[in-house]
Design a protein around this motif. Structure first.
Motif, PDB file in Angstrom:
ATOM      1  N   ILE A 483      28.608  16.792   9.030  1.00 16.17           N
ATOM      2  CA  ILE A 483      27.423  17.299   8.325  1.00 16.17           C
ATOM      3  C   ILE A 483      26.788  16.185   7.508  1.00 16.17           C
ATOM      4  CG2 ILE A 483      26.601  18.943   6.598  1.00 16.17           C
ATOM      5  CD1 ILE A 483      28.875  20.755   7.383  1.00 16.17           C
ATOM      6  N   THR A 484      25.459  16.125   7.551  1.00 18.27           N
ATOM      7  CA  THR A 484      24.714  15.181   6.717  1.00 18.27           C
ATOM      8  C   THR A 484      24.260  15.907   5.459  1.00 18.27           C
ATOM      9  OG1 THR A 484      23.912  14.035   8.687  1.00 18.27           O
ATOM     10  CG2 THR A 484      22.746  13.617   6.626  1.00 18.27           C
ATOM     11  N   PHE A 485      24.700  15.433   4.302  1.00 18.80           N
ATOM     12  CA  PHE A 485      24.317  16.034   3.022  1.00 18.80           C
ATOM     13  C   PHE A 485      23.179  15.230   2.403  1.00 18.80           C
ATOM     14  CE2 PHE A 485      28.757  17.274   3.602  1.00 18.80           C
ATOM     15  CZ  PHE A 485      28.701  18.629   3.331  1.00 18.80           C
ATOM     16  N   PHE A 486      22.293  15.926   1.661  1.00 21.82           N
ATOM     17  CA  PHE A 486      21.155  15.274   1.017  1.00 21.82           C
ATOM     18  C   PHE A 486      21.110  15.628  -0.463  1.00 21.82           C
ATOM     19  CE2 PHE A 486      19.949  15.571   5.461  1.00 21.82           C
ATOM     20  CZ  PHE A 486      19.315  14.356   5.706  1.00 21.82           C
ATOM     21  N   GLU A 487      20.532  14.714  -1.236  1.00 22.49           N
ATOM     22  CA  GLU A 487      20.216  14.981  -2.646  1.00 22.49           C
ATOM     23  C   GLU A 487      18.872  14.338  -2.963  1.00 22.49           C
ATOM     24  OE1 GLU A 487      23.150  13.899  -5.497  1.00 22.49           O
ATOM     25  OE2 GLU A 487      24.658  15.313  -4.744  1.00 22.49           O
ATOM     26  N   GLY A 488      18.160  14.881  -3.950  1.00 23.63           N
ATOM     27  CA  GLY A 488      16.879  14.317  -4.362  1.00 23.63           C
ATOM     28  C   GLY A 488      17.081  13.217  -5.388  1.00 23.63           C
ATOM     29  N   THR A 489      16.312  12.130  -5.252  1.00 25.28           N
ATOM     30  CA  THR A 489      16.433  11.014  -6.196  1.00 25.28           C
ATOM     31  C   THR A 489      15.411  11.093  -7.318  1.00 25.28           C
ATOM     32  OG1 THR A 489      15.004   9.664  -4.782  1.00 25.28           O
ATOM     33  CG2 THR A 489      17.377   9.484  -4.430  1.00 25.28           C
ATOM     34  N   GLY A 490      14.345  11.895  -7.121  1.00 29.84           N
ATOM     35  CA  GLY A 490      13.307  12.026  -8.148  1.00 29.84           C
ATOM     36  C   GLY A 490      12.102  11.157  -7.852  1.00 29.84           C
ATOM     37  N   CYS A 491      10.912  11.734  -7.949  1.00 29.74           N
ATOM     38  CA  CYS A 491       9.670  10.985  -7.719  1.00 29.74           C
ATOM     39  C   CYS A 491       8.531  11.704  -8.422  1.00 29.74           C
ATOM     40  CB  CYS A 491       9.387  10.861  -6.217  1.00 29.74           C
ATOM     41  SG  CYS A 491       9.053  12.448  -5.400  1.00 29.74           S
ATOM     42  N   GLU A 492       7.318  11.167  -8.314  1.00 36.19           N
ATOM     43  CA  GLU A 492       6.147  11.759  -8.969  1.00 36.19           C
ATOM     44  C   GLU A 492       5.881  13.164  -8.438  1.00 36.19           C
ATOM     45  OE1 GLU A 492       2.480   9.755  -8.224  1.00 36.19           O
ATOM     46  OE2 GLU A 492       1.519  10.516 -10.042  1.00 36.19           O
ATOM     47  N   ASN A 493       6.133  13.356  -7.141  1.00 39.01           N
ATOM     48  CA  ASN A 493       5.842  14.639  -6.501  1.00 39.01           C
ATOM     49  C   ASN A 493       6.655  15.780  -7.120  1.00 39.01           C
ATOM     50  OD1 ASN A 493       4.766  16.290  -4.192  1.00 39.01           O
ATOM     51  ND2 ASN A 493       6.934  16.435  -3.699  1.00 39.01           N
ATOM     52  N   CYS A 494       7.872  15.499  -7.587  1.00 37.31           N
ATOM     53  CA  CYS A 494       8.755  16.557  -8.098  1.00 37.31           C
ATOM     54  C   CYS A 494       9.038  16.405  -9.594  1.00 37.31           C
ATOM     55  CB  CYS A 494      10.066  16.572  -7.315  1.00 37.31           C
ATOM     56  SG  CYS A 494      11.013  15.036  -7.411  1.00 37.31           S
ATOM     57  N   ASN A 495       8.162  15.694 -10.324  1.00 40.44           N
ATOM     58  CA  ASN A 495       8.365  15.467 -11.761  1.00 40.44           C
ATOM     59  C   ASN A 495       9.716  14.816 -12.055  1.00 40.44           C
ATOM     60  OD1 ASN A 495       5.894  16.499 -12.773  1.00 40.44           O
ATOM     61  ND2 ASN A 495       6.658  18.570 -12.490  1.00 40.44           N
ATOM     62  N   ASN A 496      10.155  13.980 -11.088  1.00 38.02           N
ATOM     63  CA  ASN A 496      11.384  13.197 -11.254  1.00 38.02           C
ATOM     64  C   ASN A 496      12.651  14.069 -11.326  1.00 38.02           C
ATOM     65  OD1 ASN A 496      11.936  10.433 -11.191  1.00 38.02           O
ATOM     66  ND2 ASN A 496      12.534  10.419 -13.329  1.00 38.02           N
ATOM     67  N   THR A 497      12.593  15.281 -10.738  1.00 38.71           N
ATOM     68  CA  THR A 497      13.757  16.175 -10.769  1.00 38.71           C
ATOM     69  C   THR A 497      14.561  16.130  -9.468  1.00 38.71           C
ATOM     70  OG1 THR A 497      12.498  18.054  -9.913  1.00 38.71           O
ATOM     71  CG2 THR A 497      12.550  17.762 -12.313  1.00 38.71           C
ATOM     72  N   GLY A 498      13.903  15.739  -8.368  1.00 35.49           N
ATOM     73  CA  GLY A 498      14.574  15.763  -7.070  1.00 35.49           C
ATOM     74  C   GLY A 498      14.413  17.091  -6.341  1.00 35.49           C
ATOM     75  N   TYR A 499      13.765  18.062  -7.004  1.00 32.06           N
ATOM     76  CA  TYR A 499      13.587  19.383  -6.403  1.00 32.06           C
ATOM     77  C   TYR A 499      12.116  19.777  -6.420  1.00 32.06           C
ATOM     78  CZ  TYR A 499      18.617  19.690  -7.252  1.00 32.06           C
ATOM     79  OH  TYR A 499      19.961  19.462  -7.275  1.00 32.06           O
ATOM     80  N   SER A 500      11.719  20.589  -5.438  1.00 29.44           N
ATOM     81  CA  SER A 500      10.329  21.040  -5.367  1.00 29.44           C
ATOM     82  C   SER A 500      10.290  22.441  -4.758  1.00 29.44           C
ATOM     83  CB  SER A 500       9.495  20.080  -4.511  1.00 29.44           C
ATOM     84  OG  SER A 500       8.153  20.503  -4.437  1.00 29.44           O
ATOM     85  N   GLY A 501      10.047  23.448  -5.611  1.00 27.30           N
ATOM     86  CA  GLY A 501       9.984  24.826  -5.139  1.00 27.30           C
ATOM     87  C   GLY A 501      11.362  25.452  -4.979  1.00 27.30           C
ATOM     88  N   ARG A 502      11.367  26.753  -4.675  1.00 28.36           N
ATOM     89  CA  ARG A 502      12.632  27.478  -4.491  1.00 28.36           C
ATOM     90  C   ARG A 502      12.596  28.308  -3.209  1.00 28.36           C
ATOM     91  NH1 ARG A 502      14.206  30.506  -9.982  1.00 28.36           N
ATOM     92  NH2 ARG A 502      11.995  31.010 -10.056  1.00 28.36           N
TER      93      ARG A 502
END
Length: 568
Positions: A483-502
């Motif tokens: 399995i390939t696992f992913f995590e968000g590193t943070g950017c302008e698009n997600c207010n530097n949280t690594g997440y966008s939406g639910r």
């Protein structure tokens, strides 16, 4: 002697020698002696903006900052006239030890920097960023300030849903937006709407006021602390907006207000609570424009979606949706109503509050102060010959029994109840005093759900977990090798949280004959869950793992909202 910018670029390997020579020739040939950076970036396109400005920061001994990856501190920014920021092309960043850290893209005009320091009457500490990023951020600030002015006008003519949406008679003195407290509250509310927050929390302790937003289900501190001395004025302003009693400070108060913002109406529910450190406030934001009333987009996997769609279209029975507060139960029910809505059926809902206006549907708001409860409203609904009924929440035995009787007498009932998972709903109904032989006949299915944050598609990156980390998350290393696992590193698009939406994860339990028989025999939740799993039910954890494997959510986020019951 200061190293030249071209030499720094060469040393950093951001540019080769021939490229530098060509750029210098072009600079010498230009009539107005163009800047080397403009030639390298714009004319020749051989050096990136980031590489150039990092080198420029090194040349002048300044810190380089990626402005796209840091949140704007509107409290600091609002302390300065925008015209001055635009004239000197700077962005206030933060105040530390009476020194203003400000972001610029050109450190060469020292006379202008000295002039700015004299004008602001405060020591300055320049920080360097890309020209394009600074100009884009100035444009964003201009838009923010324009919107805040608009929202201030809306507040001065605020209306509420009650009393036929008549204009409120608020204190005109407090509606004066020249007052700092008014501007502060307007700014807090506007930025919460802009960031798509679901709640604003205004908290306090001995010395400070703390402002937090709940974004994608998680509380985030969004600005510097405010002196405790301003708490009373802030709460008073909110009370005026929500038409609450300014003199009442010992008892909780609930209110509401509405604003018209960017072409849409947004409702706000206010709850004031007295504490040992003064009154605190939570404002729930109900922005109806963000409802996506489609079952397809809620997050169901294919087989569960087909089963659920088939059940909700049945002519009679009961669909129970369960989960904690804020897990998206109401949105699921609205999506169901939207899916089954037709001119042939009479659909009536009773809700607290009504969060979205539905087409071809009679909607009744609960008003407990005036005696209209879920139970009383539900009794009256049955006299209006409905085909489908939606009950916002089962809170007590009376409402539960009437809802069950409605389902048994030929109506389709959609409702919610608080429980941890699908099988726990059975015990919850029994504890409420509902007879098992009655609700077993009425129930069609139980849907448990949670909302999980989706990974930001622009900054998610592959991560590797050790055997120990996987085992700590309840996963066997052997079963999850590929399995390939992913995590968000943070950017302008997600207010530097690594997440966008639910997105939702769902546990759908169908009431098969075997399950019904076990409920009547008084079997435990553990046995019910075991049989339901053999009949095809995926637990919340298992449903979440499907999204982890698809790269939609992170394992860390799944662990936040569910717990391991063994290898998923």
């Amino acid at each position: 002697m200061k190293e030249r910018i071209g030499e720094i670029l060469l040393r950093r390997k951001s540019l080769d020698k021939k490229g530098l020579e060509d750029a210098l020739k072009m600079q010498s040939a230009s009539e107005q002696k163009k800047r080397l950076g403009d030639i390298l970036i714009d004319d020749m396109g051989i050096v990136s903006q980031e590489a150039f400005y990092r080198a420029l920061a090194e040349q002048f001994g300044l810190e380089y900052i990626e402005i796209e990856k840091i949140p704007l501190d509107m409290q600091v920014i609002n302390a300065f006239p925008f015209e001055i920021m635009l004239r000197y092309k700077f962005i206030p960043h933060k105040n530390t030890d009476n020194t203003l850290s400000h972001i610029i893209f050109d450190p060469t005009p020292l006379d202008m920097l000295d002039e700015l320091e004299l004008y602001l009457k405060t020591p300055l500490k320049p920080v360097l960023a890309k020209k394009e990023a600074v100009l884009k951020t100035l444009d964003k600030i201009a838009d923010l300030k324009a919107e805040i002015e608009k929202i201030s006008e809306d507040f001065s003519t605020k209306i509420t849903e009650e009393d036929n949406l008549e204009e409120q008679t608020a204190d005109r003195h407090l509606a004066d937006t020249s007052q700092p407290i008014i501007r502060l509250i307007n700014s807090i509310i506007f930025n919460a709407v802009r960031k798509t927050a679901s709640d604003i929390h205004i908290e306090s302790d001995n010395t400070r006021v703390i402002i937090k937003y709940r974004i994608d289900g998680v509380l985030q501190k969004v600005m510097d602390d405010i002196d405790k001395a301003y708490l009373g004025s802030m709460i008073s302003r909110i009370k005026v907006m929500a038409e609450l009693n300014l003199a009442e400070k010992r008892n909780p108060q609930d209110g509401r207000f509405r604003i018209h913002f960017s072409g849409r109406n947004i409702d706000f529910r206010v709850s004031i609570l007295p504490t040992m450190h003064g009154e605190v406030c939570v404002i729930r934001i109900l922005d109806k424009s963000y409802f996506d009333l489609s079952l397809d987009n809620l997050g169901f996997d294919g087989p569960n979606l087909e089963k659920f769609e088939r059940i909700v279209r049945q002519p009679y029975g009961m669909v129970l949706v369960t989960g904690p507060t804020g897990s998206g139960k109401t949105t699921t029910l609205y999506s169901v109503i939207n899916q089954i809505n037709s001119e042939e059926d009479k659909i009536i809902t009773i809700e607290d509050p009504i969060e979205y206006l539905l087409f071809n549907t009679t909607q009744i708001p609960v008003n407990e102060k005036k005696g209209l409860t879920f139970a009383k409203g539900l009794r009256s609904i049955l006299r209006h010959d409905p085909d489908k009924i939606m009950v916002g929440e089962i809170r007590d035995t009376e409402t539960a029994n009437i809802a069950v009787q409605s389902a048994l007498t030929g109506h389709m009932v959609y409702t919610t109840i608080h429980a941890n998972n699908a099988t726990d709903v059975i015990n919850r109904l029994i504890n409420m005093g509902v007879k098992p032989y009655e609700f077993v006949s009425a129930l069609s299915c139980i849907l448990a759900q949670r909302l999980v944050r989706k990974l930001c598609p622009k900054c998610k990156k592959e991560v590797k977990y050790t055997k120990e980390e996987l085992e700590a998350a309840g996963l066997s290393h052997e079963n999850h090798k590929g399995i390939t696992f992913f995590e968000g590193t943070g950017c302008e698009n997600c207010n530097n949280t690594g997440y966008s939406g639910r997105i939702g994860v769902f546990e759908l339990m169908l009431l098969s004959d075997k399950i019904k028989e076990m409920i009547l025999d008084g079997d435990s939740s553990i046995k019910l869950k075991a049989i339901a799993k053999t009949e095809g039910m995926a637990t919340l954890r298992e449903a979440g793992m499907i999204k982890v494997k698809a790269g939609v959510i992170s394992l860390k986020e799944l662990n936040r909202v569910t717990f391991s019951e063994g290898d998923a």
